[in-house]
Design a protein around this motif. Sequence first.
Motif, short mmCIF file in Angstrom:
data_model
loop_
_atom_site.label_atom_id
_atom_site.label_comp_id
_atom_site.label_asym_id
_atom_site.label_seq_id
_atom_site.Cartn_x
_atom_site.Cartn_y
_atom_site.Cartn_z
N ASP A 82 0.82 -1.22 0.00
CA ASP A 82 0.00 0.00 0.00
C ASP A 82 0.85 1.27 0.00
O ASP A 82 0.45 2.27 -0.59
CB ASP A 82 -0.95 0.01 1.20
N ALA A 83 2.01 1.22 0.64
CA ALA A 83 2.91 2.39 0.65
C ALA A 83 3.61 2.55 -0.69
O ALA A 83 4.04 3.66 -1.04
CB ALA A 83 3.93 2.24 1.77
N TRP A 84 3.73 1.49 -1.47
CA TRP A 84 4.47 1.51 -2.74
C TRP A 84 3.59 1.80 -3.94
O TRP A 84 3.97 2.55 -4.84
CB TRP A 84 5.16 0.15 -2.92
N VAL A 85 2.40 1.21 -3.99
CA VAL A 85 1.57 1.32 -5.18
C VAL A 85 1.03 2.75 -5.32
O VAL A 85 0.56 3.34 -4.35
CB VAL A 85 0.43 0.27 -5.18
N PRO A 86 1.15 3.34 -6.53
CA PRO A 86 0.70 4.73 -6.69
C PRO A 86 -0.83 4.83 -6.69
O PRO A 86 -1.49 4.13 -7.47
CB PRO A 86 1.27 5.15 -8.05
N GLN A 87 -1.36 5.67 -5.84
CA GLN A 87 -2.81 5.87 -5.80
C GLN A 87 -3.28 6.39 -7.15
O GLN A 87 -2.61 7.20 -7.77
CB GLN A 87 -3.19 6.82 -4.67
N GLY A 88 -4.41 5.89 -7.60
CA GLY A 88 -4.92 6.22 -8.92
C GLY A 88 -4.36 5.33 -10.02
O GLY A 88 -4.77 5.42 -11.17
N HIS A 89 -3.39 4.48 -9.68
CA HIS A 89 -2.78 3.57 -10.65
C HIS A 89 -2.72 2.15 -10.10
O HIS A 89 -1.82 1.38 -10.46
CB HIS A 89 -1.36 4.04 -11.00
N THR A 90 -3.65 1.80 -9.23
CA THR A 90 -3.63 0.46 -8.65
C THR A 90 -4.02 -0.57 -9.72
O THR A 90 -5.00 -0.38 -10.45
CB THR A 90 -4.57 0.35 -7.45
N PRO A 91 -3.25 -1.65 -9.84
CA PRO A 91 -3.53 -2.66 -10.86
C PRO A 91 -4.61 -3.63 -10.40
O PRO A 91 -4.96 -3.69 -9.21
CB PRO A 91 -2.20 -3.40 -10.98
N ALA A 92 -5.11 -4.41 -11.34
CA ALA A 92 -5.91 -5.57 -10.97
C ALA A 92 -4.96 -6.48 -10.18
O ALA A 92 -3.78 -6.59 -10.52
CB ALA A 92 -6.42 -6.29 -12.22
N ARG A 93 -5.46 -7.09 -9.11
CA ARG A 93 -4.55 -7.84 -8.24
C ARG A 93 -5.23 -9.06 -7.66
O ARG A 93 -6.42 -9.04 -7.37
CB ARG A 93 -4.08 -6.93 -7.09
N ALA A 94 -4.44 -10.11 -7.51
CA ALA A 94 -4.88 -11.31 -6.81
C ALA A 94 -3.79 -11.68 -5.82
O ALA A 94 -2.62 -11.43 -6.05
CB ALA A 94 -5.11 -12.46 -7.78
N CYS A 95 -4.19 -12.28 -4.70
CA CYS A 95 -3.23 -12.74 -3.71
C CYS A 95 -3.71 -14.09 -3.20
O CYS A 95 -4.87 -14.22 -2.80
CB CYS A 95 -3.12 -11.73 -2.56
N GLY A 96 -2.81 -15.05 -3.23
CA GLY A 96 -3.17 -16.38 -2.77
C GLY A 96 -2.04 -17.00 -1.97
O GLY A 96 -0.91 -16.49 -1.96
N GLY A 97 -2.34 -18.07 -1.31
CA GLY A 97 -1.35 -18.79 -0.53
C GLY A 97 -0.89 -20.03 -1.27
O GLY A 97 -1.70 -20.73 -1.88
N ALA A 98 0.42 -20.27 -1.23
CA ALA A 98 0.99 -21.45 -1.89
C ALA A 98 2.38 -21.70 -1.35
O ALA A 98 3.09 -20.75 -1.00
CB ALA A 98 1.06 -21.24 -3.40
#
Length: 116
Positions: A82-98
């Motif tokens: 959240d501190a890195w990703v530029p606001q207004g430019h957030t990508p489509a994102r998925a997060c999973g465990g593996a």
Amino acid sequence: MATIERHHSNHRMSQIVTHGDMVYLAGQVAAPGDSVTEQTKGILEQIDTLLAEVGSDKEQILQAIIWLADMSDFAEMNAVWDAWVPQGHTPARACGGAPLATPEYKVEIIVTAVRR
């Protein structure tokens, strides 16, 4: 037809593949054994460097896929993201465990972007 370019390649994989304006990064991992926070910071620095190499940046990321070895680390990873990703430019994102390549890896991030 657009040319496919491969960068930082070996017998198994390429760290970057471009096709026209599309940029595909291999799954990025950081120093094994570091904390989730440190691994995430290291990975995001690598992503910045690799994207810059082919004329892109984090504002051009279309999609991010994040793998966590332990989903209980979700909030810790997100604090760095959240501190890195530029606001207004957030990508489509998925997060999973593996399970990752070695038990010392806690985070792996894959991105698809476009060139500026």
